[in-house]
Structure formats: C-alpha cells, structure tokens
Write a protein that holds these residues in place. Structure first.
Motif, PDB file in Angstrom:
ATOM      1  N   ASN A 129      25.280  22.843 -21.802  1.00  0.00           N
ATOM      2  CA  ASN A 129      24.725  23.070 -20.368  1.00  0.00           C
ATOM      3  C   ASN A 129      24.182  24.544 -20.548  1.00  0.00           C
ATOM      4  OD1 ASN A 129      25.380  20.699 -19.412  1.00  0.00           O
ATOM      5  ND2 ASN A 129      27.518  21.327 -18.444  1.00  0.00           N
ATOM      6  N   ARG A 180      36.930   5.573 -32.109  1.00  0.00           N
ATOM      7  CA  ARG A 180      36.942   6.822 -32.077  1.00  0.00           C
ATOM      8  C   ARG A 180      37.098   7.426 -30.645  1.00  0.00           C
ATOM      9  NH1 ARG A 180      32.469  11.313 -32.523  1.00  0.00           N
ATOM     10  NH2 ARG A 180      33.703  13.034 -33.247  1.00  0.00           N
ATOM     11  N   TRP A 181      38.364   8.026 -30.452  1.00  0.00           N
ATOM     12  CA  TRP A 181      38.554   8.599 -28.992  1.00  0.00           C
ATOM     13  C   TRP A 181      38.678   9.895 -28.994  1.00  0.00           C
ATOM     14  CZ3 TRP A 181      38.358   6.583 -24.352  1.00  0.00           C
ATOM     15  CH2 TRP A 181      38.246   5.122 -24.325  1.00  0.00           C
ATOM     16  N   GLN A 182      38.192  10.890 -28.229  1.00  0.00           N
ATOM     17  CA  GLN A 182      38.514  12.268 -28.138  1.00  0.00           C
ATOM     18  C   GLN A 182      38.641  12.557 -26.545  1.00  0.00           C
ATOM     19  OE1 GLN A 182      34.984  14.205 -29.578  1.00  0.00           O
ATOM     20  NE2 GLN A 182      36.303  16.285 -29.875  1.00  0.00           N
ATOM     21  N   ASP A 201      36.515  21.802 -21.276  1.00  0.00           N
ATOM     22  CA  ASP A 201      35.061  20.991 -21.598  1.00  0.00           C
ATOM     23  C   ASP A 201      34.143  22.026 -22.197  1.00  0.00           C
ATOM     24  OD1 ASP A 201      35.784  18.880 -19.968  1.00  0.00           O
ATOM     25  OD2 ASP A 201      35.197  19.688 -17.864  1.00  0.00           O
ATOM     26  N   PHE A 229      20.813  24.245 -22.196  1.00  0.00           N
ATOM     27  CA  PHE A 229      19.926  23.456 -21.422  1.00  0.00           C
ATOM     28  C   PHE A 229      19.343  24.474 -20.360  1.00  0.00           C
ATOM     29  CE2 PHE A 229      18.930  21.385 -17.362  1.00  0.00           C
ATOM     30  CZ  PHE A 229      17.924  20.533 -17.876  1.00  0.00           C
ATOM     31  N   ASN A 281      27.747  12.893 -17.828  1.00  0.00           N
ATOM     32  CA  ASN A 281      26.789  13.697 -18.772  1.00  0.00           C
ATOM     33  C   ASN A 281      25.489  13.164 -19.143  1.00  0.00           C
ATOM     34  OD1 ASN A 281      29.044  15.465 -18.638  1.00  0.00           O
ATOM     35  ND2 ASN A 281      29.822  14.681 -20.845  1.00  0.00           N
ATOM     36  N   LYS A 334      31.016  20.819 -23.936  1.00  0.00           N
ATOM     37  CA  LYS A 334      29.623  20.456 -22.858  1.00  0.00           C
ATOM     38  C   LYS A 334      29.375  21.792 -22.019  1.00  0.00           C
ATOM     39  CE  LYS A 334      29.073  16.898 -22.710  1.00  0.00           C
ATOM     40  NZ  LYS A 334      27.819  16.419 -23.371  1.00  0.00           N
ATOM     41  N   THR A 350      36.189  14.478 -20.432  1.00  0.00           N
ATOM     42  CA  THR A 350      35.760  13.398 -21.079  1.00  0.00           C
ATOM     43  C   THR A 350      36.851  12.582 -21.924  1.00  0.00           C
ATOM     44  OG1 THR A 350      33.756  14.940 -21.609  1.00  0.00           O
ATOM     45  CG2 THR A 350      34.141  12.913 -23.196  1.00  0.00           C
ATOM     46  N   SER A 379      25.991  10.212 -21.836  1.00  0.00           N
ATOM     47  CA  SER A 379      26.440  10.339 -23.526  1.00  0.00           C
ATOM     48  C   SER A 379      27.900  10.210 -23.478  1.00  0.00           C
ATOM     49  CB  SER A 379      26.054  11.809 -24.016  1.00  0.00           C
ATOM     50  OG  SER A 379      26.725  12.802 -22.975  1.00  0.00           O
ATOM     51  N   ASP A 380      28.631  10.230 -22.484  1.00  0.00           N
ATOM     52  CA  ASP A 380      30.047  10.106 -22.635  1.00  0.00           C
ATOM     53  C   ASP A 380      30.982   9.347 -21.570  1.00  0.00           C
ATOM     54  OD1 ASP A 380      30.450  12.181 -24.905  1.00  0.00           O
ATOM     55  OD2 ASP A 380      29.695  13.459 -23.428  1.00  0.00           O
ATOM     56  N   LEU A 381      31.979   8.748 -21.606  1.00  0.00           N
ATOM     57  CA  LEU A 381      32.923   8.287 -20.562  1.00  0.00           C
ATOM     58  C   LEU A 381      33.722   9.143 -20.247  1.00  0.00           C
ATOM     59  CD1 LEU A 381      33.166   5.483 -19.378  1.00  0.00           C
ATOM     60  CD2 LEU A 381      34.702   4.934 -21.257  1.00  0.00           C
ATOM     61  N   TYR A 437      39.023  15.781 -24.616  1.00  0.00           N
ATOM     62  CA  TYR A 437      39.165  17.344 -24.674  1.00  0.00           C
ATOM     63  C   TYR A 437      40.047  18.024 -23.829  1.00  0.00           C
ATOM     64  CZ  TYR A 437      34.488  16.341 -26.604  1.00  0.00           C
ATOM     65  OH  TYR A 437      33.370  15.948 -27.094  1.00  0.00           O
ATOM     66  N   HIS A 443      18.656  17.173 -15.903  1.00  0.00           N
ATOM     67  CA  HIS A 443      19.843  17.003 -16.557  1.00  0.00           C
ATOM     68  C   HIS A 443      21.274  17.183 -16.039  1.00  0.00           C
ATOM     69  CE1 HIS A 443      22.513  17.837 -20.361  1.00  0.00           C
ATOM     70  NE2 HIS A 443      22.809  19.121 -19.725  1.00  0.00           N
ATOM     71  N   ASP A 444      22.041  16.619 -16.223  1.00  0.00           N
ATOM     72  CA  ASP A 444      23.460  16.874 -15.563  1.00  0.00           C
ATOM     73  C   ASP A 444      24.157  18.085 -15.882  1.00  0.00           C
ATOM     74  OD1 ASP A 444      23.036  14.345 -14.069  1.00  0.00           O
ATOM     75  OD2 ASP A 444      24.803  13.384 -15.200  1.00  0.00           O
ATOM     76  N   GLY A 461      35.989   9.370 -23.374  1.00  0.00           N
ATOM     77  CA  GLY A 461      35.548   8.698 -24.238  1.00  0.00           C
ATOM     78  C   GLY A 461      34.059   9.301 -24.826  1.00  0.00           C
ATOM     79  N   SER A 462      34.342  10.187 -25.790  1.00  0.00           N
ATOM     80  CA  SER A 462      33.267  10.746 -26.076  1.00  0.00           C
ATOM     81  C   SER A 462      32.318   9.842 -27.205  1.00  0.00           C
ATOM     82  CB  SER A 462      33.663  11.995 -27.313  1.00  0.00           C
ATOM     83  OG  SER A 462      32.283  12.770 -27.663  1.00  0.00           O
ATOM     84  N   PHE A 469      30.754   7.233 -25.854  1.00  0.00           N
ATOM     85  CA  PHE A 469      30.549   5.864 -25.471  1.00  0.00           C
ATOM     86  C   PHE A 469      29.481   6.120 -24.319  1.00  0.00           C
ATOM     87  CE2 PHE A 469      34.322   2.868 -26.150  1.00  0.00           C
ATOM     88  CZ  PHE A 469      34.889   3.765 -27.249  1.00  0.00           C
TER      89      PHE A 469
END
Lengths: 275, 165
Positions: free
Chosen positions: B27, B13-15, B20, B30, A263, B23, A59, A51-53, B17, A248-249, A61-62, A64
C-alpha cells in the motif's frame, strides 16, 4: 477443529457472493448533461482483480484470486436539468475466483451473464456563482435483480434493493470538487451498505480533467474498503467523452465471520455519448 | 487466527499472516506511485493552461473586446456559472436550435469562453438575433445570462438583459 473452522468459513464464502459495486457515480461521467432535454449513454469496460482471500483484515488465503470483467451500459435522460433518470446495467463477461471446497481442494468458480439493473432518479439543484458553479444532488435508487441465480458464485446481488445517495459538487475554472454518500438496503439477508466518495479534480486543459478519487464503503457484516486512485477525463468533441480510472484498495477488510476476496485493484475505461 | 502451513491442507498453499506488514508495504508503494504519477501529470500539464483569477467584470469586458472587435454580427453573453467548457456544451446544443445562428463561423456558430464566462454567438446578418430567445436558451442550458456585449463599430457596449439580477 481449526481446519474445520477455516473450511466452513470458505464454504460460506462460496455461497455468499461478494457484494456488487455500488458506485455512487452517475452517467454520463458524473457531469452531463446539465441541460434541459439532454440525454446520453456510455459503455464502460471494467476489470477487477482481488489478490487474496481474507477474513476481517487478515489474509487467510494468500494467492486465492478473484477476477471480474464486466461491461456496463449506462444511460441518462433529463426532462428538466434538475430532474433526470439514469440506469446502469452491468454485463459480467467473465468472473473467476478460487475458493476451497469441503474436501480442502482448490476450486475455481465462474459466473457470467447479465447483472442487476440500477435505476435512479437524481434530483439536482444547480447554482451559478461569479467564480464557480455546482450542484446538490439527492438520488433515490432501486436495484432490480436480473439474470440467472447461481448458488455457487454470484457477482451481482440478484436481490431487490433500494438506495439513497446525496452529493455535492462544485467547479471553478481550474478545480473540481465532489463528495457524496449513499446507503443501500437489500431484501433477504444481504447486508446494508454505506459508501462515501471524495473526488478532487484539476482542469488541466479545456477538454481534460485529472482527478484523484477516493471511495469508502462499509457494510453490516463489518466489511470496510478504502480505495483510491487517479482518473482521467478527456472530451473529444461536444458529444464524445472518455474517462479512464484506476482504484486500489488501500484498506480492505472483509466480513469478520466469513471469508471473502479482498485487496483489489479496479480499472475502468468508458466512452460516453451525450446530446 | 492460527498460522497454517502449506502441508496442512492437501498441498494447497495456505498462508495466514500474523501481521499485515507485507500488504502495508504494498500500500505504501502504491501511495508513493500515486504521488509520483500526480506530480508527473502536474509537471507535464503545468503550462498547458495558464491559471486565471476569478473572471472580474473588467477581465470579462477585455475578453469581450478581444472576441468582438470588428465583428458586427456577433454578440458575447455573460453566462454566469460557465466555468467549464465540457459542462457548457448544452449552450451549443440549445443556442444551435435558434434561428439565424451562423454555423459557418466560430464553432458551429457558438464559442465558449469559460475563462471569462462568455458565450460568443455569431448570427446571420439577414436574421437579427432574438435576444429573448437567446436568454431562454442559455437558461435551458443551465446558466444565468445577465448581460451581453456588442461591438458598435467603435467599441464594445454592455447591454443589460431583462429580468436579470
């Protein structure tokens, strides 16, 4: 300057493909055949979504994304039950990822075609005890690059490699336990990889096993992935077997000096035939 | 790593963080889902298969008696290590190649009882079963036969196999 740094990083990510999926798993469904002169093959469909770079554990590049759809053909033959040969050949039906080009434009890249062939010679020592049975495994493996080179995006490594894996598994009437470790080294500049797997299973029915599987993978570029998830094994008949798994990672750390996709989630559905 | 804004890179669009945390929440969700799924699966299948203690000699004899009672043309072989029917299908493959197996009985002439580590073999009355060949076939299938059980018209008798421990 900071923008330039990010740009260079992402361009590098475009040039260096993500490493392929060095599963220590062996056909058929890891377990069969455990008899002399047995053979089988399985077809496995796999989809991976990342899901992300990322760079390192951050992260960058969310959104990407990277999506890979593959079909794996895998086979096994046992001369003696302790000596077997296996092969695994992936076919990349479609791989798509989003990266940034030198002009800061979002670029979608594709890859498809035949992947790298993995041939292994697992050597097994089986034991049969009063309450359980199991085996120790030592498996030398080679990776044969196949398919066309793609400078922009390659899901497969497309370099020669050699690996060694070591495993132990044991099973009682109710429970299954397996663990294994493997190392791969590649030609050129591909980083070496280590992986460790831990599988716990419950024989819920005579023909059904529920598992929780966990994989850990490191490489020489400081990448680390910890993925886990459930799996279901179902035996339809003596000759037809099915396995579904999802991972899942939980931890996804890519190389610290170049961006890569992370991810991820992976779902795999396989049907195997054994004789 | 500095923070980038959506406007800084040509509208892409760049983000980046600063932590984390999002995420980590994903997790955790999950993991909770995984635990819930495991518990649901366990609940659904709890009664699918009764838990069974280690197959003792006594249990195995009882199991053999249940299978063989009144069956003059069947034997039950203790195949040490047969704890999983899926792994034991090589027994049906190798034993099925022997002469005299009555494939109209049981499951193609062979029944796997992984609870008691027994292989039940049905054979043709006209072709007495070759015990040595049976022993070899079980070895080839990956298990260790040590003795077999046979109904003698009154009760089950245990026979030790040659060369077994």
């Amino acid at each position: 300057m900071q923008h330039l740094f990010i740009q260079k990083t992402l361009i590098l990510a475009g040039l260096l493909a993500p490493l392929s999926f060095l599963q220590a798993d062996q056909p058929i469904m890891n377990m069969m055949p455990r008899w002399d002169s047995g053979y089988g093959f399985q077809v496995r469909a796999e989809h991976i979504h990342r899901s992300d770079l990322k760079q390192g554990s951050r992260t960058v590049g969310s959104g990407f994304t990277e999506d890979i759809s593959q079909i794996h053909l895998e086979g096994v033959y046992t001369w003696d039950r302790s000596i077997r040969m296996t092969f695994k050949l992936p076919y990349i039906a479609d791989a798509r990822r989003e990266v940034l080009d030198a002009n800061n434009n979002k670029v979608v890249q594709h890859d498809s075609g035949i992947g790298d062939l993995t041939v292994a010679l697992p050597l097994k020592h089986y034991f049969n005890l009063a309450a359980r049975s199991g085996s120790w495994t030592l498996a030398p493996q080679i990776r044969v690059p196949l398919g066309k080179q793609n400078e922009d995006y390659e899901v497969a490594n497309r370099v020669w490699g050699t690996g060694l894996s070591f495993g132990y598994e044991t099973e009682t009437y109710n429970w299954f336990f397996a663990t294994g470790a493997s190392i791969w080294v590649f030609e050129k500049e591909e980083p070496a990889e280590w992986s460790y797997t831990l599988d716990l299973g419950w024989n819920a029915r005579d023909n059904m096993q529920l598992l929780i599987e966990t994989d850990m993978k490191w490489d020489d570029d400081n990448a680390f992935t910890l993925s886990t998830g459930p799996a279901l094994y179902w035996r339809w008949s003596d000759h037809v077997h099915t396995r579904i798994e999802w991972k899942h990672d939980v931890v996804s750390k890519v190389s610290t000096h170049e961006a890569d996709h992370g991810n991820g989630d992976r779902i795999s559905i396989g049907i195997g035939f054994v004789f | 790593m500095p923070e980038y804004h959506a406007s800084s890179l040509h509208g892409i669009r760049w983000q980046s963080y600063l932590s984390d945390s999002p995420k980590q929440y994903t997790n955790m969700k999950f993991l909770y889902t995984l635990i819930a799924l495991t518990l649901c699966s366990a609940t659904l299948t709890l009664n699918a298969r009764p838990q069974h203690p280690v197959a003792s000699e006594e249990n195995r004899l009882t199991g053999a008696q249940e299978h063989l009672k009144g069956q003059a043309y069947q034997i039950a072989v203790y195949a040490r290590g047969l704890v999983c029917s899926s792994c034991g299908i090589g027994l049906r493959i190798h034993l099925g190649k022997l002469d005299g197996i009555d494939k109209t009985k049981l499951d193609k002439g062979i029944l796997l009882d992984s609870k008691n580590q027994l292989v039940i073999i049905a054979y043709d009355p006209k072709t007495p079963i070759d015990i040595a060949a049976t022993q070899t076939a079980i070895h080839k299938a990956g298990y260790e036969p040590t003795h077999y059980y046979k109904w003698n018209g009154d009760k089950v008798i245990i026979h030790k196999l040659e060369g077994s421990e």
